[in-house]
Design a protein around this motif. Structure first.
Motif, PDB file in Angstrom:
ATOM      1  N   ASN A  94      76.503 -21.713  67.693  1.00 43.37           N
ATOM      2  CA  ASN A  94      77.070 -22.032  66.789  1.00 43.37           C
ATOM      3  C   ASN A  94      76.973 -23.118  65.729  1.00 43.37           C
ATOM      4  OD1 ASN A  94      79.400 -21.241  64.789  1.00 43.37           O
ATOM      5  ND2 ASN A  94      81.144 -21.835  65.902  1.00 43.37           N
ATOM      6  N   GLU A  95      75.829 -23.593  65.631  1.00 39.69           N
ATOM      7  CA  GLU A  95      75.897 -25.612  65.403  1.00 39.69           C
ATOM      8  C   GLU A  95      76.305 -25.124  63.891  1.00 39.69           C
ATOM      9  OE1 GLU A  95      71.389 -26.422  65.643  1.00 39.69           O
ATOM     10  OE2 GLU A  95      71.762 -26.926  67.704  1.00 39.69           O
ATOM     11  N   GLY A  96      75.752 -24.506  62.977  1.00 42.18           N
ATOM     12  CA  GLY A  96      76.473 -24.230  61.663  1.00 42.18           C
ATOM     13  C   GLY A  96      77.448 -24.155  61.217  1.00 42.18           C
ATOM     14  N   ASN A  97      78.335 -23.665  62.407  1.00 38.81           N
ATOM     15  CA  ASN A  97      79.821 -23.522  62.064  1.00 38.81           C
ATOM     16  C   ASN A  97      80.764 -25.223  62.311  1.00 38.81           C
ATOM     17  OD1 ASN A  97      82.842 -22.424  61.332  1.00 38.81           O
ATOM     18  ND2 ASN A  97      82.132 -20.553  62.455  1.00 38.81           N
ATOM     19  N   PRO A  98      81.236 -25.181  61.287  1.00 35.74           N
ATOM     20  CA  PRO A  98      81.876 -26.878  61.418  1.00 35.74           C
ATOM     21  C   PRO A  98      83.291 -26.417  62.060  1.00 35.74           C
ATOM     22  CG  PRO A  98      81.901 -26.294  59.366  1.00 35.74           C
ATOM     23  CD  PRO A  98      81.706 -25.425  60.043  1.00 35.74           C
ATOM     24  N   ASP A  99      84.023 -25.044  62.216  1.00 35.41           N
ATOM     25  CA  ASP A  99      85.781 -24.481  62.500  1.00 35.41           C
ATOM     26  C   ASP A  99      85.154 -24.434  63.923  1.00 35.41           C
ATOM     27  OD1 ASP A  99      85.502 -25.020  59.352  1.00 35.41           O
ATOM     28  OD2 ASP A  99      85.603 -22.644  59.205  1.00 35.41           O
ATOM     29  N   PHE A 100      84.543 -24.646  64.964  1.00 35.67           N
ATOM     30  CA  PHE A 100      84.799 -24.439  66.186  1.00 35.67           C
ATOM     31  C   PHE A 100      83.622 -25.511  66.567  1.00 35.67           C
ATOM     32  CE2 PHE A 100      84.948 -20.600  64.073  1.00 35.67           C
ATOM     33  CZ  PHE A 100      86.436 -20.256  64.908  1.00 35.67           C
ATOM     34  N   ARG A 101      84.328 -26.555  66.730  1.00 34.65           N
ATOM     35  CA  ARG A 101      83.000 -27.876  66.898  1.00 34.65           C
ATOM     36  C   ARG A 101      83.728 -28.338  68.844  1.00 34.65           C
ATOM     37  NH1 ARG A 101      84.436 -32.597  65.115  1.00 34.65           N
ATOM     38  NH2 ARG A 101      86.603 -32.197  64.100  1.00 34.65           N
ATOM     39  N   TYR A 102      84.778 -27.568  68.892  1.00 30.73           N
ATOM     40  CA  TYR A 102      85.043 -28.435  70.386  1.00 30.73           C
ATOM     41  C   TYR A 102      84.671 -27.310  71.598  1.00 30.73           C
ATOM     42  CZ  TYR A 102      87.914 -31.344  67.662  1.00 30.73           C
ATOM     43  OH  TYR A 102      88.541 -31.522  66.607  1.00 30.73           O
ATOM     44  N   GLU A 103      83.966 -27.119  72.312  1.00 30.97           N
ATOM     45  CA  GLU A 103      82.809 -26.094  73.314  1.00 30.97           C
ATOM     46  C   GLU A 103      83.091 -26.601  74.523  1.00 30.97           C
ATOM     47  OE1 GLU A 103      79.120 -25.827  70.597  1.00 30.97           O
ATOM     48  OE2 GLU A 103      78.976 -26.655  72.297  1.00 30.97           O
ATOM     49  N   LEU A 104      82.623 -25.602  75.112  1.00 30.61           N
ATOM     50  CA  LEU A 104      82.421 -25.128  76.768  1.00 30.61           C
ATOM     51  C   LEU A 104      82.148 -24.224  77.556  1.00 30.61           C
ATOM     52  CD1 LEU A 104      84.306 -26.354  79.764  1.00 30.61           C
ATOM     53  CD2 LEU A 104      85.945 -24.885  78.669  1.00 30.61           C
ATOM     54  N   ARG A 105      80.828 -24.954  78.205  1.00 35.69           N
ATOM     55  CA  ARG A 105      79.692 -24.284  78.630  1.00 35.69           C
ATOM     56  C   ARG A 105      79.997 -24.236  80.379  1.00 35.69           C
ATOM     57  NH1 ARG A 105      75.260 -22.016  76.802  1.00 35.69           N
ATOM     58  NH2 ARG A 105      75.670 -23.280  74.850  1.00 35.69           N
ATOM     59  N   VAL A 106      80.269 -22.875  80.555  1.00 37.09           N
ATOM     60  CA  VAL A 106      80.642 -22.519  81.983  1.00 37.09           C
ATOM     61  C   VAL A 106      80.104 -22.085  82.576  1.00 37.09           C
ATOM     62  CG1 VAL A 106      82.436 -21.424  83.804  1.00 37.09           C
ATOM     63  CG2 VAL A 106      82.533 -22.865  81.430  1.00 37.09           C
ATOM     64  N   PHE A 107      78.926 -22.373  84.317  1.00 40.31           N
ATOM     65  CA  PHE A 107      78.105 -22.281  84.660  1.00 40.31           C
ATOM     66  C   PHE A 107      78.829 -21.458  86.051  1.00 40.31           C
ATOM     67  CE2 PHE A 107      75.703 -24.651  82.362  1.00 40.31           C
ATOM     68  CZ  PHE A 107      74.898 -24.308  82.103  1.00 40.31           C
ATOM     69  N   PHE A 108      78.213 -20.346  86.734  1.00 38.65           N
ATOM     70  CA  PHE A 108      79.050 -19.363  88.010  1.00 38.65           C
ATOM     71  C   PHE A 108      78.076 -20.035  89.193  1.00 38.65           C
ATOM     72  CE2 PHE A 108      80.852 -17.122  84.057  1.00 38.65           C
ATOM     73  CZ  PHE A 108      82.271 -16.909  84.226  1.00 38.65           C
ATOM     74  N   ASP A 109      78.529 -19.935  90.703  1.00 37.29           N
ATOM     75  CA  ASP A 109      78.033 -20.096  91.694  1.00 37.29           C
ATOM     76  C   ASP A 109      76.569 -18.847  91.857  1.00 37.29           C
ATOM     77  OD1 ASP A 109      79.638 -21.879  92.181  1.00 37.29           O
ATOM     78  OD2 ASP A 109      80.440 -20.818  93.634  1.00 37.29           O
ATOM     79  N   GLU A 110      75.659 -19.525  92.129  1.00 34.40           N
ATOM     80  CA  GLU A 110      74.786 -19.317  92.537  1.00 34.40           C
ATOM     81  C   GLU A 110      74.972 -17.681  92.919  1.00 34.40           C
ATOM     82  OE1 GLU A 110      70.668 -20.780  93.689  1.00 34.40           O
ATOM     83  OE2 GLU A 110      70.960 -22.062  91.667  1.00 34.40           O
ATOM     84  N   GLY A 111      74.334 -16.485  93.050  1.00 33.19           N
ATOM     85  CA  GLY A 111      74.593 -15.133  93.320  1.00 33.19           C
ATOM     86  C   GLY A 111      76.062 -14.719  93.930  1.00 33.19           C
ATOM     87  N   CYS A 112      76.388 -15.277  92.707  1.00 31.57           N
ATOM     88  CA  CYS A 112      78.496 -14.971  92.901  1.00 31.57           C
ATOM     89  C   CYS A 112      78.743 -13.424  92.518  1.00 31.57           C
ATOM     90  CB  CYS A 112      78.967 -15.924  92.065  1.00 31.57           C
ATOM     91  SG  CYS A 112      78.739 -15.361  90.452  1.00 31.57           S
ATOM     92  N   GLY A 113      77.632 -12.818  91.760  1.00 36.76           N
ATOM     93  CA  GLY A 113      77.912 -12.020  91.272  1.00 36.76           C
ATOM     94  C   GLY A 113      78.732 -11.397  90.260  1.00 36.76           C
ATOM     95  N   MET A 114      78.338 -10.639  89.044  1.00 32.53           N
ATOM     96  CA  MET A 114      78.899 -10.112  88.167  1.00 32.53           C
ATOM     97  C   MET A 114      79.425 -10.907  87.399  1.00 32.53           C
ATOM     98  SD  MET A 114      81.395  -6.612  89.963  1.00 32.53           S
ATOM     99  CE  MET A 114      81.963  -7.806  91.717  1.00 32.53           C
ATOM    100  N   GLU A 115      78.535 -12.416  87.070  1.00 41.90           N
ATOM    101  CA  GLU A 115      79.765 -13.063  86.044  1.00 41.90           C
ATOM    102  C   GLU A 115      79.810 -12.202  84.782  1.00 41.90           C
ATOM    103  OE1 GLU A 115      76.247 -14.378  89.159  1.00 41.90           O
ATOM    104  OE2 GLU A 115      75.852 -12.502  87.964  1.00 41.90           O
ATOM    105  N   ASN A 116      79.074 -11.751  84.159  1.00 39.64           N
ATOM    106  CA  ASN A 116      79.969 -10.507  82.882  1.00 39.64           C
ATOM    107  C   ASN A 116      80.834 -11.009  82.981  1.00 39.64           C
ATOM    108  OD1 ASN A 116      78.951  -8.846  84.633  1.00 39.64           O
ATOM    109  ND2 ASN A 116      79.287  -7.138  82.693  1.00 39.64           N
TER     110      ASN A 116
END
Length: 698
Positions: free
Chosen positions: A167-189
């Protein structure tokens, strides 16, 4: 040069550079900017630490210092304008945390302990700030990087910039949050979808996007979440802050990365070498310095001059020199005061002896001056303490330093750091009012002030810590002293006596133990630390006006001027700086008090008399006051008369400690601080004027 010598040199140089770096950062924080000179100096310091650490094979230190060097290379090439006002507090905090990190690791180096090799989280913080600095002046948005305040930092591998952003080209959604889960926790989706469901409870669907899409139904998206993390984008920063709270409370979250995607500003040309330096991971071994790391021509001349005029000497060698000079002083006295010379008129010998005494005195002065260093380094360290406590206690306080160039013996400077630190912390925690409105109502400046001063009186240094806070509440202190059993409810105590309770072991007015106080060790440490140096501590306070702590410490403990006195066949030495005067008295001058015993009136004041012969149970000595002499002594806040037989004369003496087995008899509690060897080979006991008064008056 042996490996130990090289290590000692490395430790000394690195600690010196860290002190210099801390002063630069603290001064720059007050101005909210680094000057061009500051940036160049920090770059040079980190470059030096990097190279010397790599040479010593301290790879973690070399790696961290190299990455900080990269960051300041970018700042040096583009100016402080590349660091926005919003990012400057983070830059100052990062540098101070870096200094703390290096100091902790240097303590491990000194103790020959293994270094902490896990520096990924630290590097992630540095990488995050570098990304922000580059992102403000680069054409493309920087890759996501962990914030220093994140719940758990992201490993360096996850901040390398490999994660795509759709979404780099969309100036309306400029505040991001990326989350990483524990390795091997399962069912990440499904875990990602649970976050989406929680966020949709307070954020409208039109104000919120997430990637990959279909996490609620497509199990294959779990692999994308594992590889790239779960990306959420918000229209409003307030919604992202609420989302961060949800992420923190969610289970199996390893880390998260907030990032503000700003529209690309006008392109600014950044040298390719700067970009390469900032993006290249720090090597764990020594690397070549950047092309512009060499100082300017004028700086080279200054550094060269300093290297030629200053050298560092191991303190043990200075101790050895002082010991030899002390022996020369004793030997000179033995020669000139030899009993074989009594009754002889030797003009040539007397002339040579006077010249020898003159040269010996000059040698003493030079050897002592080699050990004298300014207290400025110790004083400057208090700036960091005040700065950190202001943030944690939410107080506004300024520190004023006076007389920081006052010079004191190196051993004493090393020993007064803790007492001064405890008093500054005490003023910050107990002295300065918590409520700013209370200060305003009292007619004070909303910003509190702590004044740390040093003054050289010739024989001692006077250090004062003064604050303009609320002062000491006598009733609260007395009530606490009674509860602790160190005061009696049936006794009426003076203001001065109540203040002395503050220095009792284990005494604290705080009801709860905090990070800074409540354990009752601060003032006790101050008192015992200063007294171990032969000094004294006094406290004065006026409620509503503040408190002053005064420490009187001898300039040096090796050689001092003393007055030799005799009591029977025993010889004592009294430090000259404790003597106000000596006088002949008669029995009619003595007043007899039922509580204080013998008293003497001197200059409209009444002072107790201590008879040395009686106090030390000596078999011989003058009993009639007409047969002896009274010495008026003063130490700290105590003043009294000491009755002795005779004054033998002033003498420069070498202070010698007692053997260990003698100290087992607790002689310091009898007003004895050491001994000295006289010219005729006899031993003279050195009296501690303050300790003698305390012991005699009980």
């Amino acid at each position: 040069m042996s490996s130990n010598d090289i290590l000692d040199m490395y430790i000394y140089e690195t600690n010196t550079l860290l002190e210099q770096l801390e002063n630069i950062v603290l001064d720059a924080e007050k101005e909210n900017t680094f000057s061009e000179e500051n940036v160049n100096e920090i770059f040079r310091i980190m470059h030096t630490i990097k190279g010397s650490s790599a040479m010593m094979e301290f790879d973690p230190l070399a790696t961290v210092s190299h990455r900080i060097e990269d960051m300041f290379f970018i700042i040096r090439e583009n100016g402080m304008a590349v660091v926005s006002d919003a990012n400057r507090p983070a830059l100052f905090d990062l540098m101070l945390h870096s200094i703390d990190y290096f100091r902790v690791e240097m303590e491990k180096v000194e103790a020959e302990q293994p270094l902490n090799k896990d520096v990924d989280s630290f590097l992630a913080n540095i990488n995050s700030l570098i990304a922000k600095i580059k992102g403000e002046d680069s054409e493309e948005a920087p890759p996501p990087a962990p914030e220093p305040a994140a719940a758990e930092p992201v490993p360096a591998a996850e901040t390398s910039g490999a994660v795509p952003r759709s979404n780099e080209g969309n100036p309306d959604f400029r505040y991001e949050l990326r989350v990483f889960f524990d390795e091997g926790c399962g069912m990440e989706n499904l875990r990602a979808y649970m976050l989406v469901s929680a966020i949709q409870g307070f954020c409208a669907a039109s104000d919120f996007l997430f990637e990959p899409a279909g996490v609620e139904s497509d199990a294959s998206t779990a692999e994308q979440v594992i590889e790239n993390g779960f990306l959420m984008q918000f229209r409003n920063p307030e919604d992202r802050e609420k989302a961060i709270a949800e992420v923190r409370s969610a289970g199996s979250v390893r880390s998260y990365q907030p990032h503000d995607f700003e529209p690309a500003p006008p392109k600014v040309s950044i040298p390719a070498e700067a970009v390469a330096a900032a993006e290249t991971p720090a090597p764990a071994v020594k690397s070549a310095a950047p092309a512009k790391s060499a100082p300017a021509k004028g700086q080279q001349g200054s550094a060269q001059h300093q290297k030629e005029s200053l050298i560092s000497v191991n303190l043990s060698k200075l101790d050895e020199l002082s010991a030899i000079v002390g022996e020369i002083v004793i030997t000179e006295a033995m020669v000139t005061a030899s009993p074989d010379l009594k009754g002889l008129h030797l003009d040539a010998f007397s002339k040579s002896a006077r010249q020898l005494r003159k040269l010996t005195d000059e040698l003493q002065d030079v050897s002592m001056s080699l050990r004298m260093i300014p207290v400025s380094n110790t004083f400057q360290k208090m700036n960091r303490i005040v700065r950190d406590m202001c943030k944690k206690l939410n107080k506004q306080v300024k520190l004023t330093l006076i007389g920081e160039n006052t010079e004191v013996d190196k051993t004493i400077v090393d020993s007064i750091g803790d007492p001064i630190m405890h008093m500054v912390r005490n003023s910050m925690d107990h002295g300065i009012e918590e409520n700013v409105q209370d200060r305003i109502d009292a007619g004070k400046d909303p910003v509190g002030e702590i004044i740390l001063s040093a003054e050289d009186t010739g024989s001692e240094v006077i250090i004062q810590i003064k604050d303009d806070g609320a002062g000491v509440n006598d009733e609260a202190v007395l009530r606490k002293a009674i509860n602790n059993g160190i005061a009696s409810p049936d006794v009426e105590y003076s203001h001065k006596e109540i203040l002395n309770f503050l220095m009792a072991p284990g005494f604290s007015t705080n009801k709860e133990v905090t990070e800074f106080s409540g354990r009752g060790v601060g003032m006790d440490v101050v008192k015992s630390g200063v007294e171990s140096l032969g000094g004294s501590v006094t406290i004065t306070s006026e409620q509503g006006k503040g408190m002053i702590t005064t420490m009187r410490i001898p300039l040096t403990m090796a050689i001092m001027d003393g007055m030799e006195v005799s009591v029977g066949k025993s010889i004592f030495t009294i430090p000259i700086n404790n003597i106000r005067s000596s006088l002949k008295i008669t029995e009619n001058d003595i007043l007899h008090d039922s509580v204080n015993g013998e008293m003497i009136k001197i200059m409209d004041g009444y002072y107790p008399i201590i008879r040395a012969q009686e106090f030390y149970n000596l078999p011989e000595g003058a009993e009639r006051v007409e047969d002896g002499i009274l010495m008026w002594l003063e130490s700290g806040d105590c003043s009294y008369g000491l009755f002795v037989d005779e004054l033998l004369g002033e003498q420069q003496i070498v202070v010698k400690p007692f053997p260990t087995y003698v100290n087992n008899f607790d002689i310091k509690n009898y007003g004895i601080t050491g001994c000295s060897i006289l010219g005729d080979g006899n031993i003279s006991i050195i009296l501690d004027a303050g300790g003698l008064y305390t012991a005699a008056r009980g």
